[in-house]
Scaffold this motif. Structure first.
Motif, mmCIF file in Angstrom:
data_model
loop_
_atom_site.group_PDB
_atom_site.id
_atom_site.type_symbol
_atom_site.label_atom_id
_atom_site.label_comp_id
_atom_site.label_asym_id
_atom_site.label_seq_id
_atom_site.Cartn_x
_atom_site.Cartn_y
_atom_site.Cartn_z
ATOM 1 N N SER A 117 1.121 4.123 -2.942
ATOM 2 C CA SER A 117 0.919 5.535 -2.606
ATOM 3 C C SER A 117 2.117 6.380 -3.034
ATOM 4 O O SER A 117 1.956 7.470 -3.608
ATOM 5 N N LEU A 151 -6.423 -3.297 -1.446
ATOM 6 C CA LEU A 151 -5.386 -3.726 -0.500
ATOM 7 C C LEU A 151 -5.848 -3.533 0.940
ATOM 8 O O LEU A 151 -5.542 -4.355 1.811
ATOM 9 N N ALA A 152 -6.592 -2.474 1.198
ATOM 10 C CA ALA A 152 -7.121 -2.235 2.547
ATOM 11 C C ALA A 152 -8.098 -3.335 2.946
ATOM 12 O O ALA A 152 -8.094 -3.792 4.095
ATOM 13 N N GLU A 178 -5.561 0.815 -3.659
ATOM 14 C CA GLU A 178 -5.352 0.944 -2.209
ATOM 15 C C GLU A 178 -6.577 0.459 -1.435
ATOM 16 O O GLU A 178 -6.440 -0.148 -0.369
ATOM 17 N N ARG A 183 0.839 -1.214 0.000
ATOM 18 C CA ARG A 183 0.000 0.000 0.000
ATOM 19 C C ARG A 183 0.868 1.256 0.000
ATOM 20 O O ARG A 183 0.596 2.213 -0.731
ATOM 21 N N ALA A 195 -1.342 -5.456 -7.686
ATOM 22 C CA ALA A 195 -0.597 -4.208 -7.492
ATOM 23 C C ALA A 195 0.650 -4.194 -8.363
ATOM 24 O O ALA A 195 1.007 -3.156 -8.938
#
Length: 167
Positions: A60, A150-151, A147, A56, A121
C-alpha cells in the motif's frame, strides 16, 4: 608424547565436540501436552499473520509512493524470513495427538500459501522498480489485486487461529 600426537588428539577432540554440538540442535522435540502444541501452532500462525499484514502495508505504501522500491523490497524480504521462521516452527513441532496434528497441518498449509503470496508481492515490488517481469498473470498487475490476494491469505491464517482456539 610428541607434538604431532598432541595436535592429532586435540584435532580429534575438537572434531568430536563440533559433531556433538551440531547434532544437539537436531534432536526430536520432547513430548508436549496438547495445549502446548496448540499454543505453538497459534504462535507460528500469528507470526505469519504479522508478516502478511506488514507486506500488505508495504504494498500500500509503495503504491502510494510513500516508500521507495528498495525500502519496500527490504521490508518484504524481511517478511519472507519471518515466514521461514513460522514454517520451521511448524515443521519441527511434534504434535502429541490428532487434534494438534490437524492444527499443525492446517497451519502448514496456510503459512505455505501466505509465503507464496508474499513472494509474489516481492516480485510485484521488483516489477514496480522496473524489473523485466512479464505481465502474463503470474504477478498481479495492480496493488489492489495483490492486496486482495494477501487479504485472502490473512483470512486463511485467521481460520487456522480459530481452529487453534486463538490459543
Amino acid at each position: 608424547m610428541g607434538r604431532r600426537a598432541r595436535i592429532t588428539r586435540s584435532g580429534a577432540v575438537l572434531t568430536l565436540a563440533v559433531a556433538l554440538a551440531s547434532t544437539a540442535g537436531c534432536t526430536v522435540a520432547s513430548h508436549q501436552e496438547p495445549g502446548q502444541a496448540t499454543a505453538a501452532v497459534a504462535d507460528a500462525v500469528a507470526q505469519a499473520g504479522s508478516a502478511v499484514a506488514t507486506t500488505r502495508l508495504t504494498v500500500s505504501l509503495l503504491d502510494a509512493d510513500r516508500v521507495t522500491t528498495p525500502v519496500a523490497d527490504a521490508a518484504v524480504l524481511d517478511q519472507v524470513r519471518v515466514l521461514e521462521e513460522s514454517t520451521t516452527a511448524l515443521t519441527t513441532l511434534v504434535p502429541p495427538d490428532d487434534v494438534s496434528s490437524a492444527q499443525r497441518d492446517a497451519g502448514l498449509a496456510a503459512v505455505a500459501d501466505t509465503t507464496a503470496e508474499v513472494v509474489t508481492a516481492r516480485a510485484w515490488v521488483a516489477r514496480e522498480a522496473g524489473g523485466d517481469l512479464s505481465t502474463s498473470g503470474a504477478v498481479p498487475l495492480t496493488a489492489s489485486e495483490l492486496e486482495a490476494d494477501l487479504a485472502r491469505a490473512a483470512d486463511d491464517l485467521d481460520a487456522v487461529l480459530a481452529l487453534a482456539g486463538d490459543a
